[in-house]
Motif scaffolding. Structure first.
Motif, PDB file in Angstrom:
ATOM      1  N   THR A  81       0.833  -1.205   0.000  1.00 53.26           N
ATOM      2  CA  THR A  81       0.000   0.000   0.000  1.00 53.26           C
ATOM      3  C   THR A  81       0.871   1.261   0.000  1.00 53.26           C
ATOM      4  O   THR A  81       0.381   2.353  -0.248  1.00 53.26           O
ATOM      5  CB  THR A  81      -0.953   0.057   1.213  1.00 53.26           C
ATOM      6  N   LEU A 128      -7.302  -0.844  -2.920  1.00 50.77           N
ATOM      7  CA  LEU A 128      -7.195   0.501  -2.337  1.00 50.77           C
ATOM      8  C   LEU A 128      -8.170   1.469  -3.004  1.00 50.77           C
ATOM      9  O   LEU A 128      -8.825   2.269  -2.330  1.00 50.77           O
ATOM     10  CB  LEU A 128      -5.777   1.037  -2.530  1.00 50.77           C
ATOM     11  N   ARG A 144      -3.754   6.289   2.893  1.00 43.25           N
ATOM     12  CA  ARG A 144      -4.071   4.875   3.144  1.00 43.25           C
ATOM     13  C   ARG A 144      -2.830   4.070   3.495  1.00 43.25           C
ATOM     14  O   ARG A 144      -1.803   4.222   2.836  1.00 43.25           O
ATOM     15  CB  ARG A 144      -4.700   4.271   1.886  1.00 43.25           C
TER      16      ARG A 144
END
Ligand SMILES: *Cc1c(COP(=O)(O)O)cnc(C)c1O
Length: 425
Positions: free
Chosen positions: A217, A297, A322
């Protein structure tokens, strides 16, 4: 876009229109996510090329698995991606909890203490640690446990962390993702600050990061900022949706050696462990993982923006950066949780005709509802949603093997809420 194909799935014009409106504000952010995915794709590719992954690596072994080139090479690929000295990546690690339990019990010996400076760990670890009594827990083996809760604003309570570190503290565990809590997930940067703080007080302590749901991420992983071990599940991000089973532990050689002994047997270690026929899936899934994670995501961000526009509280909120793929949405009632889950289930490629209902699960005090129609049972990198039926009636949503599928799932959840008169559009 042409919504007639969505009508075929049962998504109304009204829901599509709201979706497109919300989406029109998100392209800039999606570009940033693609940039991270592009970086991580190159990172994985480079590790595969550097370690000369060959066709032979994909074939697997039976029996003891001596000289399993595919298995040994995959562990080198993981180690290179996580920038660690070594890694253990095995189908014999049956799930994330098993990987975490293996790492913890490899390092912690009787008389040692485990510290969580980030509050309560993931539910299933309560029995591993012995917070909830269980046979074979660390507590039963004489390992004590200490926890420092987060500050009310979600920050680290440095004063009390400093006080909690003592001569017995052997391992510090940091959970990157919020799991099933309404606290923030931690950025790799903030995990690095916490690790530096802890090591400044006690340099010899081992720091383990529960990396579940966090892989790819960001451009960096916790092992880039001082973690001695990072641990995760292959039916989440790094399996890319293709791994049918497995877990990984990447870290310092001396830690990974002990993990190998713990997983197989003292004296045997890493040389044994047949990879059977799953190697191709583990390689290919890892290769796809940066892109699959990016899709998940985007789905999470889309869900937050859509539901926040309707007045629901979302964690993370619509604009936050995120650090994992989990999105929680406070739906405020049992009926809305049921409708949301029905939408996710109806959007699944497998078992789309099933209606999720809340049911009691051993170890949980409340009923839990789950929606998943996955190719790999329980895989939560695939589109899925779940949550305990209790205040604030928060649903935890994650995954989607492609962004386009995640989008359909989210629109479908809204469609079911709308059809049941649980929201007005
Ligand atoms: C999923 C998860 C685990 C446990 O993984 P399982 O595969 O479900 O055993 C542990 N920690 C976190 C943060 C997780 O998200």
């Amino acid at each position: 876009m042409d919504n007639s194909i969505y009508a075929l799935l049962g998504i109304s014009e009204k829901v599509c229109a709201l979706g497109e409106k919300v989406l029109s504000g998100l392209w800039e952010r999606f570009l940033q996510i693609d940039e991270i995915a592009a970086f991580n794709q190159a990172k994985v590719l480079h590790a595969m090329q550097k370690n000369r992954v060959s066709a032979e690596c994909l074939s697997g072994t039976p029996g003891y698995g001596h000289d399993d080139k595919g298995r040994d090479t995959l562990e080198k690929v993981y180690a290179d991606v996580f920038h660690t000295e070594a890694a253990l990546v095995r189908p014999a690690l049956t799930c994330g909890t098993h990987a975490l339990a293996t790492a913890l019990s490899a390092i912690l010996l009787p008389g040692d203490e485990l510290l969580s400076p980030v509050g309560k760990p993931y539910d299933t670890l309560e029995e591993v640690i012995g917070i909830r009594k269980s046979p074979c827990s660390l507590a039963e083996y004489g390992v004590s446990y200490r926890q420092v809760d987060l500050l009310p604003d979600g920050g680290f309570d440095y004063d009390n962390i400093a006080k909690a570190i003592n001569e017995k503290t052997k391992l510090v565990t940091i959970q990157r993702s919020k799991g099933y809590q309404m606290r923030p997930s931690f950025s790799v940067g903030s995990i690095g600050e916490l690790i530096a703080f802890v090591k400044n007080i006690k340099p010899e302590v081992t720091v383990m990061v529960d990396n579940c749901y966090g892989e790819f991420t960001e451009k960096l992983e916790p092992s880039d900022v001082g973690a001695d071990m990072v641990v995760g599940s292959l039916i989440k991000n790094p399996g890319g949706g293709l791994a049918p089973i497995g877990g990984y532990i990447a870290g310092k050689q001396k830690c990974i050696d002990r993990c190998h002994y713990r997983l197989t047997a003292p004296g045997i270690g890493q040389d044994v462990g047949a990879s059977l026929s799953v190697m191709v899936n583990l390689y290919q899934g890892f290769f796809l993982s940066p892109n699959v994670t990016a899709g998940a995501l985007k789905g999470a961000i889309f869900a937050a923006n859509l539901y926040e526009s309707l007045g629901f509280r979302c964690v993370p909120d619509a604009n936050e950066s995120r650090h994992d793929i989990i999105q929680s949405i406070e739906l405020g009632s049992r009926e809305r949780m049921e409708a949301f889950c029905l939408g996710i289930q109806s959007a699944a490629p497998i078992d789309s005709f099933v209606t999720p209902v809340p049911y009691p699960i051993p170890g949980y005090s409340d009923e839990v509802i789950m929606a998943a129609g996955a190719f790999v049972q329980g895989s939560s990198i695939e589109l899925s949603a779940d949550g305990p039926i209790k205040e604030p009636y928060a649903i935890y949503f994650q995954g989607g093997l492609t962004w386009h599928h995640a989008k359909i799932g989210i629109l479908m959840s809204l469609q079911k809420l709308y059809e049941r008169g649980l929201i007005s559009l």
